[in-house]
Design a protein around this motif. Structure first.
Motif, short mmCIF file in Angstrom:
data_model
loop_
_atom_site.label_atom_id
_atom_site.label_comp_id
_atom_site.label_asym_id
_atom_site.label_seq_id
_atom_site.Cartn_x
_atom_site.Cartn_y
_atom_site.Cartn_z
N UNK A 256 33.68 37.61 34.59
CA UNK A 256 33.75 38.98 35.09
C UNK A 256 32.40 39.70 35.03
N UNK A 257 31.33 39.00 35.44
CA UNK A 257 30.02 39.63 35.51
C UNK A 257 29.25 39.59 34.20
N UNK A 258 29.95 39.24 33.10
CA UNK A 258 29.25 39.11 31.83
C UNK A 258 28.41 37.83 31.85
N UNK B 166 39.14 50.71 29.30
CA UNK B 166 38.30 50.89 30.48
C UNK B 166 37.78 49.53 31.00
N UNK B 167 37.93 49.30 32.28
CA UNK B 167 37.40 48.10 32.91
C UNK B 167 38.28 46.87 32.74
N UNK C 260 31.21 46.24 40.32
CA UNK C 260 30.61 46.10 38.98
C UNK C 260 30.85 44.70 38.42
N UNK C 261 30.76 43.70 39.28
CA UNK C 261 30.88 42.31 38.81
C UNK C 261 32.31 41.87 38.55
N UNK C 262 33.26 42.75 38.80
CA UNK C 262 34.67 42.40 38.56
C UNK C 262 35.40 42.39 39.89
N UNK C 263 36.28 41.42 40.07
CA UNK C 263 37.05 41.32 41.31
C UNK C 263 37.94 42.57 41.43
N UNK D 164 44.34 46.34 39.21
CA UNK D 164 44.41 47.64 38.53
C UNK D 164 43.51 47.53 37.31
N UNK D 165 42.37 48.21 37.38
CA UNK D 165 41.39 48.15 36.29
C UNK D 165 41.48 49.42 35.47
#
Lengths: 386, 386
Positions: free
Chosen positions: B143-145, B343-344, B202-205, B303-304
């Motif tokens: 997830x972008x990490x 969050x996120x 932000x790197x997350x689908x 849903x983030x």
């Protein structure tokens, strides 16, 4: 949910998507739902202490069968538990005499009937409506159990002696059987699915065809409206299946189920919202989901225990049959309930979807027969895929 | 299944239909899958004893993430446990350097890359491919990490000091991101779904659109063939998601996931066989199911966790948002993972289906935003149903 059978099992599946986890009161640890749910209480559905334990901390108590004693439900309600459907509605699915009286009072179409306590009562009823007469135990029947077709007073006398007061019904000259399913929320919102044809074999549902082939629109609408009227007038919360006889003149009510029902298994893949999700939405007082069909024809066929359920079965074992089914019919959906195989037992079901009624029906039927007993339908023997 | 997240949760749902019950190794009792599965073992994915306990009596061990140490998987295999995908395949989803080397050896399309240990290595790479350079930790990212875009040698030096050897990649001038999913059985049968577009924020689908809008047929086929080649050559068993960059010239491989993947959640309602059922079929060595779509357009929106996940959130609570969502969009399907809101965090997803891309996309996006934070999209504010 009281009851650990396949209805609870499939309701748990639907609960997962809604962010819920179904707590199940199961008669034993090997029941269908007990095998897959996270929160299982082992206990009897007629044990008030077990019901109280189930209800403790739950949002609402609901059912996968009709067999919980009314007085226990009243006790739960008195203790502040929300029960859906409530006992005053549920009794119409528990007691066929109560149902007949309520439908008569409401003027809804049903077979001629009478409460009979003696052979003379049955003979009098037959004098008006003819032999054979259908005798039913008011409570406790399911899948054809508790239903008897009697041809004379002697047969009737034997049954009355064994069972006490019975419900007598005329044997309806029916075209076929239908089922109209409706969900109703506490708020009174209702949602109906297309009316389906149910095909019974030996008193057990074998196949469900959605929508009922060739059903005139006005009759389909009338059946849906009838189901909604019954749900409203009885104050049903959750799923209601109205089992119907289609006759030359219209429809007559056979019986009710106030829970997800075998006639609605097709909705898992065949409708935008399944009966299991809808039951949860209704009893949790969420708005109901769309009942639009996802294909023009959907057929569900039950897998009933047959020869393969016998201990001396020498054919392909279940796992091998499952392999072949999946290879032959990659788009047929299998639902296996995890039960011990036994003759006549509902072990699972399969669902086929498509545009052509004959093709969809043939695929579902052949897949179910193959899974039950490894019987290869000649029409499918050499096909490799569909 | 090793891991108790939402992928295991949804795999358990699929297992129920197949007559199976998923045993889950979960880090804690409140993980998504642990809340709903019947057979939960609490333990760490890098604890060999916990893995051995999970494997004991299981048909096969599989994963909801890539973080199990290769040596532990080798130990399980040595003890006779079937592991799917096997460690020799899985390492290509665990270690981005291993993947880059394998794809280079096979001549598959991928971004220019290099293994870098010093700032000088990065500067040399940038000399050929330009700044900025993308630096990735070979292992452990998601997830972008573990992904960093660096603009000069100084930034690179800091990262190398902290993380050791990294993978350097050119920043691809991409049109968009795609995902090609394939399932492969031990027998070598493969099944592909339509190639989808994945939209990251932000790197997350954030969103997945099936099929990828406007993707030329030959490019879609090429991407599917690429996914099948990779699955075959690596000997993948189970689901493989090939994350792709679409460029002006075609596609390049970004990374792999060897498990059900966020880019395939749409298949639950949108394909005849979901990625979760297919993963089970593949790892259990059952024939694979049909991947035909059930609607012409399917959009999944994550849903983030957002403002509503903050402790001081003063808007509508989740249950109320869920109510409104269901009332507004009776045909949008909700999947809620039962997680604590943060969050996120991926808390759930919604799926919309239909014929019109703009409409389906708008409904999925608005429903997801509404569920996340009670933000009402003006276009939907006064609609009562769709």
């Amino acid at each position: 949910m009281v009851g650990g059978g396949q209805l609870a099992r499939m309701t748990h599946q639907a609960a997962i998507a809604l962010g819920q986890s179904l707590r199940v009161l199961s008669a034993g640890p090997d029941e269908s739902a007990a095998l897959v749910a996270a929160d299982v209480r082992i206990g009897a559905h007629d044990d008030l202490a077990a019901l109280r334990d189930l209800a403790d901390g739950a949002t609402v108590v609901t059912f996968d069968h009709e067999h919980v004693p009314t007085e226990h439900l009243a006790a739960l309600e008195a203790a502040g538990t929300r029960v859906a459907p409530g006992p005053r509605a549920l009794v119409h699915a528990q007691d066929k005499l109560v149902l007949r009286r309520a439908l008569a009072a409401a003027g809804e179409p049903q077979p001629a009937w009478a409460e009979v306590a003696t052979a003379a009562d049955v003979t009098r009823f037959a004098g008006e409506h003819g032999w054979p007469v259908v005798l039913k135990t008011p409570r406790g029947g399911y899948d054809g159990k508790g239903v008897f077709v009697v041809r004379d007073a002697g047969e009737a006398a034997g049954l009355l002696e064994r069972h006490g007061t019975l419900l007598a019904e005329e044997r309806v000259a029916m075209v076929r059987e239908l089922s109209a399913q409706v969900a109703r929320s506490p708020f009174g919102q209702v949602a109906v699915w297309p009316v389906v044809e149910t095909v019974q074999r030996d008193g057990v549902c074998a196949e469900v065809v959605a929508p009922a082939p060739g059903l005139p629109d006005e009759l389909a609408t009338a059946a849906q409206e009838l189901a909604v009227r019954i749900a409203d007038s009885l104050g049903v919360v959750g799923m209601l299946a109205v089992e119907l006889f289609q006759t030359a003149d219209g429809v007559q009510v056979n019986e009710l189920a106030m829970r997800p029902h075998n006639s609605g298994h097709w909705t898992i893949e065949g409708a935008r919202t399944s009966q299991f999700e809808q039951h949860l939405r209704a009893v949790l007082d969420y708005p109901l989901g769309s009942t639009a069909m996802t294909a023009s024809v959907v057929v569900m066929a039950n897998v009933l225990g047959g020869a393969a359920a016998e201990p001396d079965w020498a054919g392909a074992p279940l796992d091998e049959r499952m392999h072949h089914l999946m290879a032959h019919w990659p788009d047929v959906k299998v639902h296996w309930y995890g039960k011990t195989q036994r003759r006549g037992r509902k072990l699972g079901h399969v669902t086929a979807l498509g545009d052509d009624l004959a093709d969809v029906r043939a695929r579902a039927g052949a897949a179910a027969r193959y899974l039950a007993d490894g019987v290869v339908d000649p029409a499918f023997a050499f096909e490799t895929e569909h």
